[in-house]
Write a protein that holds these residues in place. Structure first.
Motif, PDB file in Angstrom:
ATOM      1  N   TYR A  16      86.586  25.632   7.410  1.00  0.00           N
ATOM      2  CA  TYR A  16      87.678  24.715   7.719  1.00  0.00           C
ATOM      3  C   TYR A  16      87.879  24.679   9.221  1.00  0.00           C
ATOM      4  CZ  TYR A  16      90.578  28.803   8.581  1.00  0.00           C
ATOM      5  OH  TYR A  16      91.078  29.958   9.081  1.00  0.00           O
ATOM      6  N   SER A  17      88.681  23.716   9.645  1.00  0.00           N
ATOM      7  CA  SER A  17      88.971  23.667  11.068  1.00  0.00           C
ATOM      8  C   SER A  17      90.370  23.120  11.321  1.00  0.00           C
ATOM      9  CB  SER A  17      87.897  22.826  11.779  1.00  0.00           C
ATOM     10  OG  SER A  17      88.096  22.890  13.151  1.00  0.00           O
ATOM     11  N   CYS A  18      90.576  21.793  11.142  1.00  0.00           N
ATOM     12  CA  CYS A  18      91.832  21.199  11.616  1.00  0.00           C
ATOM     13  C   CYS A  18      93.016  21.451  10.689  1.00  0.00           C
ATOM     14  CB  CYS A  18      91.655  19.697  11.801  1.00  0.00           C
ATOM     15  SG  CYS A  18      91.489  18.814  10.234  1.00  0.00           S
ATOM     16  N   LYS A  19      92.770  21.607   9.404  1.00  0.00           N
ATOM     17  CA  LYS A  19      93.820  21.713   8.377  1.00  0.00           C
ATOM     18  C   LYS A  19      94.734  20.492   8.357  1.00  0.00           C
ATOM     19  CE  LYS A  19      94.615  26.505   7.440  1.00  0.00           C
ATOM     20  NZ  LYS A  19      95.647  27.524   7.459  1.00  0.00           N
ATOM     21  N   LYS A  20      94.236  19.362   8.796  1.00  0.00           N
ATOM     22  CA  LYS A  20      95.047  18.142   8.830  1.00  0.00           C
ATOM     23  C   LYS A  20      94.358  16.960   8.167  1.00  0.00           C
ATOM     24  CE  LYS A  20      97.082  18.974  13.366  1.00  0.00           C
ATOM     25  NZ  LYS A  20      96.946  18.544  14.756  1.00  0.00           N
ATOM     26  N   GLY A  21      93.216  17.161   7.574  1.00  0.00           N
ATOM     27  CA  GLY A  21      92.504  16.046   6.947  1.00  0.00           C
ATOM     28  C   GLY A  21      91.631  15.269   7.906  1.00  0.00           C
ATOM     29  N   ALA A  22      91.438  15.789   9.120  1.00  0.00           N
ATOM     30  CA  ALA A  22      90.673  15.018  10.102  1.00  0.00           C
ATOM     31  C   ALA A  22      89.192  15.379  10.133  1.00  0.00           C
ATOM     32  CB  ALA A  22      91.266  15.206  11.490  1.00  0.00           C
ATOM     33  N   CYS A  23      88.867  16.678  10.112  1.00  0.00           N
ATOM     34  CA  CYS A  23      87.497  17.083  10.440  1.00  0.00           C
ATOM     35  C   CYS A  23      86.533  17.051   9.255  1.00  0.00           C
ATOM     36  CB  CYS A  23      87.507  18.478  11.050  1.00  0.00           C
ATOM     37  SG  CYS A  23      87.920  19.776   9.861  1.00  0.00           S
ATOM     38  N   LYS A  24      87.048  17.131   8.048  1.00  0.00           N
ATOM     39  CA  LYS A  24      86.230  17.109   6.807  1.00  0.00           C
ATOM     40  C   LYS A  24      85.312  18.312   6.683  1.00  0.00           C
ATOM     41  CE  LYS A  24      87.740  12.771   6.507  1.00  0.00           C
ATOM     42  NZ  LYS A  24      88.520  12.650   7.702  1.00  0.00           N
ATOM     43  N   THR A  25      85.622  19.406   7.371  1.00  0.00           N
ATOM     44  CA  THR A  25      84.789  20.599   7.206  1.00  0.00           C
ATOM     45  C   THR A  25      85.185  21.396   5.966  1.00  0.00           C
ATOM     46  OG1 THR A  25      86.254  21.788   8.690  1.00  0.00           O
ATOM     47  CG2 THR A  25      84.233  20.931   9.643  1.00  0.00           C
ATOM     48  N   CYS A  26      86.325  21.054   5.336  1.00  0.00           N
ATOM     49  CA  CYS A  26      86.835  21.867   4.220  1.00  0.00           C
ATOM     50  C   CYS A  26      86.553  21.241   2.863  1.00  0.00           C
ATOM     51  CB  CYS A  26      88.340  22.062   4.389  1.00  0.00           C
ATOM     52  SG  CYS A  26      89.250  20.515   4.190  1.00  0.00           S
ATOM     53  N   CYS A  61      89.474  17.001   0.250  1.00  0.00           N
ATOM     54  CA  CYS A  61      89.735  17.900   1.381  1.00  0.00           C
ATOM     55  C   CYS A  61      90.623  19.028   0.849  1.00  0.00           C
ATOM     56  CB  CYS A  61      90.481  17.173   2.496  1.00  0.00           C
ATOM     57  SG  CYS A  61      89.465  16.007   3.379  1.00  0.00           S
ATOM     58  N   LEU A  98      93.200  25.071   0.252  1.00  0.00           N
ATOM     59  CA  LEU A  98      92.547  25.796   1.337  1.00  0.00           C
ATOM     60  C   LEU A  98      93.311  27.085   1.667  1.00  0.00           C
ATOM     61  CD1 LEU A  98      90.363  25.946   3.540  1.00  0.00           C
ATOM     62  CD2 LEU A  98      91.902  24.644   5.027  1.00  0.00           C
ATOM     63  N   CYS A 139      92.256  21.102   2.407  1.00  0.00           N
ATOM     64  CA  CYS A 139      93.484  21.266   3.199  1.00  0.00           C
ATOM     65  C   CYS A 139      94.533  20.222   2.854  1.00  0.00           C
ATOM     66  CB  CYS A 139      93.175  21.224   4.692  1.00  0.00           C
ATOM     67  SG  CYS A 139      92.674  19.606   5.292  1.00  0.00           S
TER      68      CYS A 139
HETATM   69  S1  FES Z   1      90.235  21.481   7.614  1.00  0.00           S
HETATM   70 FE1  FES Z   1      89.846  19.600   8.628  1.00  0.00          FE
HETATM   71  S2  FES Z   1      89.884  18.161   6.989  1.00  0.00           S
HETATM   72 FE2  FES Z   1      90.454  20.017   6.068  1.00  0.00          FE
END
Ligand code: FES
Length: 339
Positions: free
Chosen positions: A32-42, A70, A20, A72
């Motif tokens: 993308y959004s959280c960059k932590k593996g939580a939101c799954k937008t990436c 993901c 990412l 991210c």
């Molecule tokens: S940016 Fe949220 S899971 Fe990758």
């Protein structure tokens, strides 16, 4: 430097970057959004090459077997080939069924999917707008409704929330993805003492979890704390007072940062931090577990949820009894994406 391929274009990543990060740095239009593996937008799709462990962490079995990852969570590997997703393969079409303002800054949106979409209060979904802009929102109602209820706070500079708050109308088409997360009520919690703490629109999921528990005949006590800046922000205060009156095992208390003079006599409202108030009421430690097994749900801004998780855990409550839903994935920038 590692070279990988995205939609058949060569991308060079530098040491420590995720897929990412590298795509963003090279100007690719990625969501993308959280960059932590939580939101799954990436999510992107893996085509070939070595796939590092962890790139599919938290995905459903179906998504894993369809080679989604993901971006991210994935460190690029040499020669790896990835491609962007086709939204229609991952999202379900839906429309806004109802829109109701709950306060000056919170709106309730009811989303109706075009196909069956099992969900629970405390999970979250991704909403994708006509231009590809995507955001995550938590679900506030139970699985029995075919509509999905969301409480949206209008945010300063919040592209999606501002659009939902001010412009989107009933009938507007959306795409939805998910649901994700397991900060939900389960029948096996029936006899536990539930302590639900939500700040801001974090009230939505805890309110939904409480209603879900009550509708399933929950036997233990339920304590719900709502933290807000002031009385005007207690957008479900009357509904919660009513819920408390209707159920002998339900207790509700609102905690505000400050009380305006007009509201001094508000019923069930205290000045204070909701987490500290709850900690004073319930020990939340290992000593109380044998007699009164407690299960704690925390929903809201990351600083509140993370602090709460740590304190409760250090106090002796096992992690499997602490359920958390943070809103950190909502606030960050997203780039619209075609497709
Ligand atoms: S940016 Fe949220 S899971 Fe990758």
């Amino acid at each position: 430097m590692t070279r990988f391929y995205f939609d058949e274009q060569s991308v060079e990543s530098i040491k420590g970057e995720t897929v990412l990060d590298a795509l963003i740095r090279h100007g690719h239009s990625v969501t993308y959004s959280c960059k932590k593996g939580a939101c799954k937008t990436c999510l992107v799709q893996h085509v070939s090459g070595y796939l590092p462990t962890g790139a599919q962490r938290g995905l459903t079995t179906q998504l894993k077997s369809d080679a989604y990852i993901c971006a991210c969570l994935c460190k690029p590997t040499a020669g790896q080939k990835l491609k962007s997703i086709i939204a229609q393969n991952l999202f379900v079409s839906a429309h806004i069924h109802e829109k109701q303002y709950l306060s000056e800054s919170v709106v309730k949106i009811l989303v109706e999917p075009t196909e069956e979409f099992r969900h629970s209060a405390g999970q979250y979904i991704n909403l994708r707008r006509f231009d590809g802009l995507t955001r995550s929102y938590s679900i506030t109602n139970d699985p029995d409704s075919k509509l999905i209820e969301l409480h949206i706070r209008r945010k300063y500079n919040g592209q999606f929330s501002d659009w939902l708050f001010n412009h989107a109308s009933v009938g507007e088409s959306l795409l939805i993805q998910g649901p994700w997360g397991d900060c939900c009520y389960k029948a096996s919690y029936r006899n536990d003492t539930l302590i639900l703490i939500g700040t801001g629109t974090g009230l939505g999921p805890v309110y939904g979890i409480a209603r879900d528990a009550l509708s399933q005949g929950h036997k233990g006590e339920i304590y719900l704390y709502h933290g807000a800046r002031n009385v005007a922000d207690l957008y479900h205060h009357n509904k919660l007072l009513k819920l408390m009156l209707e159920h002998r095992n339900m207790t509700y208390l609102a905690c505000v940062d400050h009380m305006d003079e007009k509201a001094v006599s508000s019923t069930r409202v205290e000045v204070g931090d909701p987490f500290e108030v709850a900690m004073n009421m319930h020990k939340m430690d290992s000593q109380t577990l044998p007699d009164s097994p407690q299960r704690i749900f925390l929903c809201g801004e990351p600083s509140f949820v993370t602090k709460g998780q740590q304190l409760i855990f250090l106090n002796g409550t096992p992690l499997d009894r602490i359920h958390a839903l943070t809103y950190d994935y909502i606030d960050l920038r997203l780039s619209p994406r075609e497709g």
